[in-house]
Design a protein around this motif. Structure first.
Motif, mmCIF file in Angstrom:
data_model
loop_
_atom_site.group_PDB
_atom_site.id
_atom_site.type_symbol
_atom_site.label_atom_id
_atom_site.label_comp_id
_atom_site.label_asym_id
_atom_site.label_seq_id
_atom_site.Cartn_x
_atom_site.Cartn_y
_atom_site.Cartn_z
ATOM 1 N N ALA A 65 28.555 32.107 -4.229
ATOM 2 C CA ALA A 65 27.566 31.269 -4.915
ATOM 3 C C ALA A 65 28.249 30.314 -5.875
ATOM 4 O O ALA A 65 29.218 30.654 -6.541
ATOM 5 C CB ALA A 65 26.571 32.143 -5.667
ATOM 6 N N ASN A 66 27.720 29.103 -5.961
ATOM 7 C CA ASN A 66 28.231 28.082 -6.864
ATOM 8 C C ASN A 66 27.356 28.048 -8.103
ATOM 9 O O ASN A 66 26.141 27.937 -8.012
ATOM 10 C CB ASN A 66 28.226 26.713 -6.162
ATOM 11 N N THR B 135 16.930 30.020 1.402
ATOM 12 C CA THR B 135 17.432 31.293 1.913
ATOM 13 C C THR B 135 18.513 31.086 2.971
ATOM 14 O O THR B 135 19.599 31.675 2.906
ATOM 15 C CB THR B 135 16.264 32.108 2.505
ATOM 16 N N TYR B 136 18.212 30.238 3.979
ATOM 17 C CA TYR B 136 19.175 30.022 5.060
ATOM 18 C C TYR B 136 20.429 29.300 4.564
ATOM 19 O O TYR B 136 21.543 29.536 5.057
ATOM 20 C CB TYR B 136 18.528 29.228 6.197
ATOM 21 N N TYR B 137 20.239 28.418 3.595
ATOM 22 C CA TYR B 137 21.413 27.709 3.084
ATOM 23 C C TYR B 137 22.378 28.664 2.396
ATOM 24 O O TYR B 137 23.601 28.537 2.546
ATOM 25 C CB TYR B 137 20.978 26.607 2.117
ATOM 26 N N GLN B 138 21.863 29.618 1.635
ATOM 27 C CA GLN B 138 22.740 30.591 0.978
ATOM 28 C C GLN B 138 23.531 31.394 2.014
ATOM 29 O O GLN B 138 24.730 31.643 1.849
ATOM 30 C CB GLN B 138 21.906 31.520 0.087
ATOM 31 N N GLN B 139 22.844 31.796 3.106
ATOM 32 C CA GLN B 139 23.534 32.556 4.148
ATOM 33 C C GLN B 139 24.585 31.686 4.853
ATOM 34 O O GLN B 139 25.713 32.119 5.101
ATOM 35 C CB GLN B 139 22.513 33.090 5.157
ATOM 36 N N THR C 64 18.013 42.155 -5.873
ATOM 37 C CA THR C 64 18.165 40.895 -5.161
ATOM 38 C C THR C 64 19.554 40.346 -5.419
ATOM 39 O O THR C 64 20.397 41.009 -6.050
ATOM 40 C CB THR C 64 17.090 39.896 -5.611
ATOM 41 N N LYS C 65 19.850 39.153 -4.928
ATOM 42 C CA LYS C 65 21.145 38.516 -5.090
ATOM 43 C C LYS C 65 20.998 37.199 -5.834
ATOM 44 O O LYS C 65 19.914 36.636 -5.916
ATOM 45 C CB LYS C 65 21.787 38.258 -3.721
ATOM 46 N N VAL C 66 22.095 36.734 -6.333
ATOM 47 C CA VAL C 66 22.107 35.422 -6.983
ATOM 48 C C VAL C 66 21.712 34.354 -5.962
ATOM 49 O O VAL C 66 22.251 34.321 -4.859
ATOM 50 C CB VAL C 66 23.492 35.114 -7.576
ATOM 51 N N GLY C 67 20.764 33.514 -6.333
ATOM 52 C CA GLY C 67 20.348 32.423 -5.456
ATOM 53 C C GLY C 67 19.225 32.769 -4.508
ATOM 54 O O GLY C 67 18.662 31.870 -3.877
ATOM 55 N N TYR D 84 31.962 29.330 3.627
ATOM 56 C CA TYR D 84 32.611 29.050 2.349
ATOM 57 C C TYR D 84 34.111 28.804 2.516
ATOM 58 O O TYR D 84 34.676 27.883 1.924
ATOM 59 C CB TYR D 84 32.367 30.220 1.382
ATOM 60 N N SER D 85 34.754 29.632 3.340
ATOM 61 C CA SER D 85 36.212 29.462 3.535
ATOM 62 C C SER D 85 36.527 28.128 4.191
ATOM 63 O O SER D 85 37.587 27.537 3.949
ATOM 64 C CB SER D 85 36.758 30.621 4.376
#
Length: 558
Positions: A398-399, A485-489, A298-301, A495-496
């Motif tokens: 990720a923050n 989930t959607y917020y991470q995507q 999995t991924k962070v977050g 992010y930029s």
């Protein structure tokens, strides 16, 4: 008329005058001689057995002439029915009035139906013999079989802390009112009703019965030999009703049989939480589903949900164990409130845990084991579910502030406090002013050159509308897992763009964190999604301004 003729007339009329005088004299005597009589349908009865009492007088009289309240000390009685009749036999007219009433004796022994006074007449007292139900004849036994009870338990030997099912059935063969059923009792027993009453109709020996079934859970709290005192049923039945009488309301009381119970103590060599049961089932599932039972990537977050199911037979819900798992600080845990239910003799507990990795690497999620005492084999057993290893990959966008420590904390104030503005806005106001001036200059040039459609097209351009729309829908639905989930995507894609506004990015992270904490908190509160929606709107506005500025710069003739 001669003297002889006169004497002859006197001699002839004298007998008739004498007869007439006697008839006139006997008329009031006949009225005063009206006879009153009381009779019963039987003089040997059972307690609360209904029988008929008839009171009659051979004359026409007011129907309210008999006072039946004198029966009340020893008898229960219904409403009387009154009938009057007139007959003519051989030229003689006779009249009569009859009262018929249903009565029942209240107690065992000898009871007396008192004298009833009707005008100047009165009835003769009647002595009634009242017996117990078991001493009566077949008719009395039939009355008693109108209502009967049975009671049973699963087993007669249990351990301290173990529960058994007590089942009581009531067979009702007559109309009842104001019926009630009390719970069984016993020294050192905790009693609670299980589920709702069940009703069905059966036919036994050609007679129809309504059967009511109720289940109780009995939990043994101390060792020893005890007696379970049966449930008590009480109600009122209307008996003796027919075409001549409205019947009588008779109390009905029934007691279920007493049952002996042996309670064994906890074994001295047992270790761990005491759970006596014939069956314990411990299972778990993961969402999303795990193909490898030992590890998952999995991924962070990104959240993963662990669902733990515990089923224990013959154990009260109050004796269900608390499940406490210690997770590493590299994940954040959200525990939902456990769900409890009862099915087929099992107490069931469902626990959901949302696990969110905070950093990359291999994270070991703990296993769970529960000790219990098998009451069937009289041995200690252990049930266990395995842990899981998370292979967490890094997320460059990720923050670290988004995933706080694993310990559960109360809802943060970010969900309720207003958004704070920075004291100094930096260079952005000046940059915005320069861009605004450039935009005005460029707009004048474009108007002259009629290039307005190009500018409109540039301003209307957006990026990744699907993820943003899905995120807004999840927020409006208050679905924390989808929002996470959607917020991470969305955050990774934007992010930029958002790095130029670190304060807004931090507010977004804090608000999503507050949403998750509030949803899985043990406190009953409602999360307000409007703050997060407003922050997303601000992020969209910043993105549009920046994109528009780049477009205008490319159109600058300089």
């Amino acid at each position: 008329m001669s003297v002889n003729q006169t004497n002859w007339a006197k001699k002839c009329l004298s007998p008739w005058l004498l007869l007439l005088t006697l008839v006139v004299a006997l008329l009031p005597l006949q009225a005063m001689a009206a006879q009153a009589q009381a009779t019963v349908s039987k003089n040997v009865v059972a307690v609360n057995q209904v029988f008929q009492l008839s009171v009659s007088v051979d004359t026409a009289i007011n129907p309210d002439s008999v006072d039946f309240s004198i029966l009340s000390p020893d008898f229960a009685y219904g409403q009387p029915s009154v009938s009057s009749s007139t007959s003519l036999i051989n030229g003689t007219m006779s009249r009569s009035t009859t009262w018929t009433i249903a009565i029942a004796a209240k107690k065992v022994g000898t009871a007396t139906i008192p004298t009833f006074k009707i005008g100047s007449s009165q009835t003769t007292p009647i002595t009634i013999t009242v017996l117990k139900s078991s001493q009566t004849n077949n008719t009395a036994n039939t009355d008693q079989s109108n209502v009967r009870m049975t009671a049973e338990i699963d087993k007669n030997t249990v351990y301290v802390g173990e529960s058994i099912n007590y089942r009581v059935k009531i067979f009702i063969g007559e109309q009842l009112s104001q019926a009630s059923l009390s719970a069984p009792s016993g020294d050192g027993l905790a009693v609670s009703q299980v589920g709702q009453d069940a009703q069905n109709n059966i036919v036994q020996n050609g007679r129809r019965y309504l059967v009511i079934t109720r289940n109780y859970q009995l939990t043994a709290q101390k060792a020893g030999n005890i007696v379970i005192h049966g449930s008590t049923f009480s109600g009122s039945a209307v008996r003796g009703a027919n075409g001549f009488s409205s019947g009588i309301t008779v109390p009905v009381n029934k007691n279920a049989r007493d049952i002996s119970l042996t309670i064994k103590p906890k074994p001295t060599d047992y270790k761990g939480l005491w759970l006596p049961t014939p069956d314990l089932q411990l299972q778990q599932t993961w969402q999303p589903q795990v193909s490898n039972p030992n590890e998952i990537t999995t991924k962070v977050g990104e959240p993963i949900t662990r669902i733990i199911s515990l089923r224990i037979k013959d154990v009260a819900q109050s004796n269900m164990p608390n499940i406490n798992l210690t997770y590493p600080d590299t994940v954040r845990i959200y525990n939902e409130k456990p769900e409890y239910r009862t099915e087929n003799g099992y107490s069931v507990m469902i626990l959901k845990q949302v696990i969110i990795p905070r950093q990359a690497g291999n994270i070991a999620l703990p296993p769970l084991s529960i000790n219990w005492w098998n009451t069937t084999t009289a041995k200690q057993q252990q049930s266990e579910i395995k842990g899981l290893t998370l292979n967490v990959t890094a997320d460059p966008t990720a923050n670290s502030q988004f995933s706080p420590p694993a310990a559960m904390t109360p809802p943060t104030s970010a969900a309720t406090q207003p958004i704070k503005t920075m004291a100094s806005a930096g260079i952005w106001p000046w940059t915005t002013l320069v861009f605004a001036i450039l935009w005005l200059i460029t707009l004048l040039l474009l108007v002259k050159k009629r290039q307005q459609p190009m500018v409109t097209t540039a301003i209307a351009t957006t990026q990744s509308p699907d993820i943003a729309a899905a995120l807004e829908t999840a927020i409006n639905d208050n679905d924390p897992i989808k929002v996470q989930t959607y917020y991470q995507q969305w955050r990774q894609q934007q992010y930029s763009q958002l790095t130029s506004q670190p304060q807004l990015l931090q507010q977004l992270d804090d608000e999503v964190k507050a949403m998750m904490t509030n949803h899985y908190s043990t406190l009953d509160s409602q999360w307000n999604n409007q703050t997060l929606l407003k922050l997303l709107t601000q992020a969209k506005q910043i993105k549009t301004i920046k994109h528009t500025s780049k477009t205008l710069t490319s159109l600058d003739p300089q």
